[in-house]
Enzyme design. Structure first.
Site, PDB file in Angstrom:
ATOM      1  N   MET A  44       0.855  -1.200   0.000  1.00 27.39           N
ATOM      2  CA  MET A  44       0.000   0.000   0.000  1.00 27.39           C
ATOM      3  C   MET A  44       0.886   1.244   0.000  1.00 27.39           C
ATOM      4  O   MET A  44       0.441   2.336   0.360  1.00 27.39           O
ATOM      5  CB  MET A  44      -0.928  -0.021   1.212  1.00 27.39           C
ATOM      6  CG  MET A  44      -1.881  -1.221   1.171  1.00 27.39           C
ATOM      7  SD  MET A  44      -3.423  -0.973   2.042  1.00 27.39           S
ATOM      8  CE  MET A  44      -2.850  -0.737   3.700  1.00 27.39           C
ATOM      9  N   LEU A  47       6.771   2.971   1.423  1.00 30.45           N
ATOM     10  CA  LEU A  47       7.674   1.824   1.496  1.00 30.45           C
ATOM     11  C   LEU A  47       8.811   2.043   2.494  1.00 30.45           C
ATOM     12  O   LEU A  47       9.366   3.130   2.589  1.00 30.45           O
ATOM     13  CB  LEU A  47       8.251   1.533   0.106  1.00 30.45           C
ATOM     14  CG  LEU A  47       7.221   1.293  -1.004  1.00 30.45           C
ATOM     15  CD1 LEU A  47       7.922   0.963  -2.311  1.00 30.45           C
ATOM     16  CD2 LEU A  47       6.241   0.197  -0.623  1.00 30.45           C
ATOM     17  N   GLY A  50      11.385  -3.004   5.101  1.00 27.52           N
ATOM     18  CA  GLY A  50      10.671  -4.293   5.082  1.00 27.52           C
ATOM     19  C   GLY A  50      10.132  -4.578   3.680  1.00 27.52           C
ATOM     20  O   GLY A  50      10.333  -5.666   3.129  1.00 27.52           O
ATOM     21  N   HIS A  51       9.459  -3.584   3.077  1.00 33.94           N
ATOM     22  CA  HIS A  51       8.957  -3.754   1.702  1.00 33.94           C
ATOM     23  C   HIS A  51      10.124  -4.002   0.746  1.00 33.94           C
ATOM     24  O   HIS A  51      10.026  -4.825  -0.165  1.00 33.94           O
ATOM     25  CB  HIS A  51       8.238  -2.491   1.227  1.00 33.94           C
ATOM     26  CG  HIS A  51       6.978  -2.162   1.971  1.00 33.94           C
ATOM     27  ND1 HIS A  51       6.851  -1.049   2.761  1.00 33.94           N
ATOM     28  CD2 HIS A  51       5.780  -2.802   2.007  1.00 33.94           C
ATOM     29  CE1 HIS A  51       5.631  -1.005   3.264  1.00 33.94           C
ATOM     30  NE2 HIS A  51       4.961  -2.056   2.829  1.00 33.94           N
ATOM     31  N   LYS A 163       5.479  -9.956   8.997  1.00 33.53           N
ATOM     32  CA  LYS A 163       4.895  -9.118  10.051  1.00 33.53           C
ATOM     33  C   LYS A 163       3.378  -9.319  10.040  1.00 33.53           C
ATOM     34  O   LYS A 163       2.738  -9.380  11.075  1.00 33.53           O
ATOM     35  CB  LYS A 163       5.230  -7.641   9.871  1.00 33.53           C
ATOM     36  CG  LYS A 163       4.689  -6.809  11.047  1.00 33.53           C
ATOM     37  CD  LYS A 163       5.035  -5.369  10.943  1.00 33.53           C
ATOM     38  CE  LYS A 163       4.185  -4.645   9.944  1.00 33.53           C
ATOM     39  NZ  LYS A 163       2.743  -4.568  10.316  1.00 33.53           N
ATOM     40  N   SER A 200       4.450   0.789   7.763  1.00 37.15           N
ATOM     41  CA  SER A 200       4.153   2.128   7.247  1.00 37.15           C
ATOM     42  C   SER A 200       3.476   2.962   8.332  1.00 37.15           C
ATOM     43  O   SER A 200       3.603   4.181   8.367  1.00 37.15           O
ATOM     44  CB  SER A 200       3.242   2.035   6.026  1.00 37.15           C
ATOM     45  OG  SER A 200       3.862   1.223   5.049  1.00 37.15           O
TER      46      SER A 200
END
Ligand code: PAF
Length: 294
Positions: A44, A47, A50-51, A163, A200
């Site tokens: 979504m 970023l 983790g992304h 996560k 986020s």
């Protein structure tokens, strides 16, 4: 002919931003006609590392990496943070290009959902537990949009972060139950140096809160120690310790539970290596989730 919304290039490699679902599918079909495999990283946006670790995994697993950036309205409840959810396409695009993504798919909501859209994909078992209790239609929104993204992007592989362990379990179940031809890859949680799981929503926390929110991970570690160091197999004791450890004036526990590491369903017996402690808390005004394998 593809009408690319934007193209980024560093002179060596270029990355496209595609907004139209039809153009995204045309691009995917063309790649597949050339025998290329596609990995999708659904996000979504906003970023973080983790992304970006999901993009790394996708990059090493397929020929073409597509990152979708879409703040999906159907997975937010009426009083949740859809309006204030961070949106930063330019910044995200730069990060994706640096990490070697080939395409960002960033549609508008009106291109994804017809005004009278009335079809949903529902997983009805795992979705009723953990986050599903306090966010009743959340996972219906997730499974629906992930199905839509799969139909548009036609990936061979999709990568999700642990996560959101319950989300992955639900997507794996959906893919199995509906015979979807997509391989789901799990990627480990990435944490701040203080242990806070990257999210986020951490953008909602100020510096002091970011430090304080590290107690969420610390409480999970305390639960894990109780099992590993003291040999505790009593689920209620583990849950009570974690709740006790995380609770202070700033936190409000939504749930702490011990679940099967792969299905995210509640367990009756605690088995090392096969279970996860999962939790959600309000830290001030911010909803945080985290989990740990025990
Ligand atoms: O994990 C997320 O960011 C979202 O739930 C997903 C999978 C991109 C669907 O909107």
């Amino acid at each position: 002919m593809l009408s690319i919304y934007k193209e980024y290039t560093d002179g060596v490699k270029s990355m496209k931003i595609i907004k139209s679902p039809k153009e995204m599918t045309d691009f995917a079909l063309e790649a597949k006609a050339q025998n290329k495999t596609i990995a999708l990283v659904p996000t979504m946006g906003a970023l973080h590392e983790g992304h970006l670790s999901l993009i790394d995994k996708a990059r090493s697993s397929a020929d073409v990496v597509v990152v979708s950036i879409f703040v999906n309205p159907t997975q937010f409840g009426p009083n949740e943070d859809f309006d204030k959810y961070p949106r930063q396409l330019e910044e995200d695009a730069k990060a994706c290009q640096e990490r070697g993504a080939d395409v960002i798919f960033a549609p508008d909501a009106s291109d994804i959902y017809a005004p009278d859209a009335s079809t949903y994909v529902c997983e009805e078992s795992i979705s009723t537990h953990l986050c599903g209790k306090s966010r009743p239609k959340h996972f219906r929104g997730v499974t629906t949009v992930v199905t839509i993204l799969f139909n548009i992007v036609r990936p061979n592989i999709a990568v999700f972060g642990e996560k959101d362990a319950q989300q992955i379990s639900i997507i794996e179940r959906m893919v199995r139950d509906l015979f979807m031809d997509v391989k789901i890859l799990r990627a480990p949680i990435v944490r701040d140096s203080n242990g806070l799981a990257l999210s986020s929503r951490n953008k909602y926390l100020d510096t002091l809160e970011r430090q304080g929110a590290a107690r969420v991970h610390q409480s999970l570690l305390a639960g894990k120690r109780l099992v590993h160091d003291e040999g505790c197999t009593n689920i209620d004791r583990v849950k009570a310790l974690v709740i006790n450890h995380v609770t202070n004036a700033k936190t409000r526990v939504i749930y702490v539970d011990v679940v099967d590491a792969s299905t995210s369903l509640p367990v009756q017996t605690l088995e090392k290596g096969k279970c996860r402690i999962s939790m959600a808390v309000w830290y001030g005004q911010t909803r945080l989730i985290d989990n740990i394998l025990i």
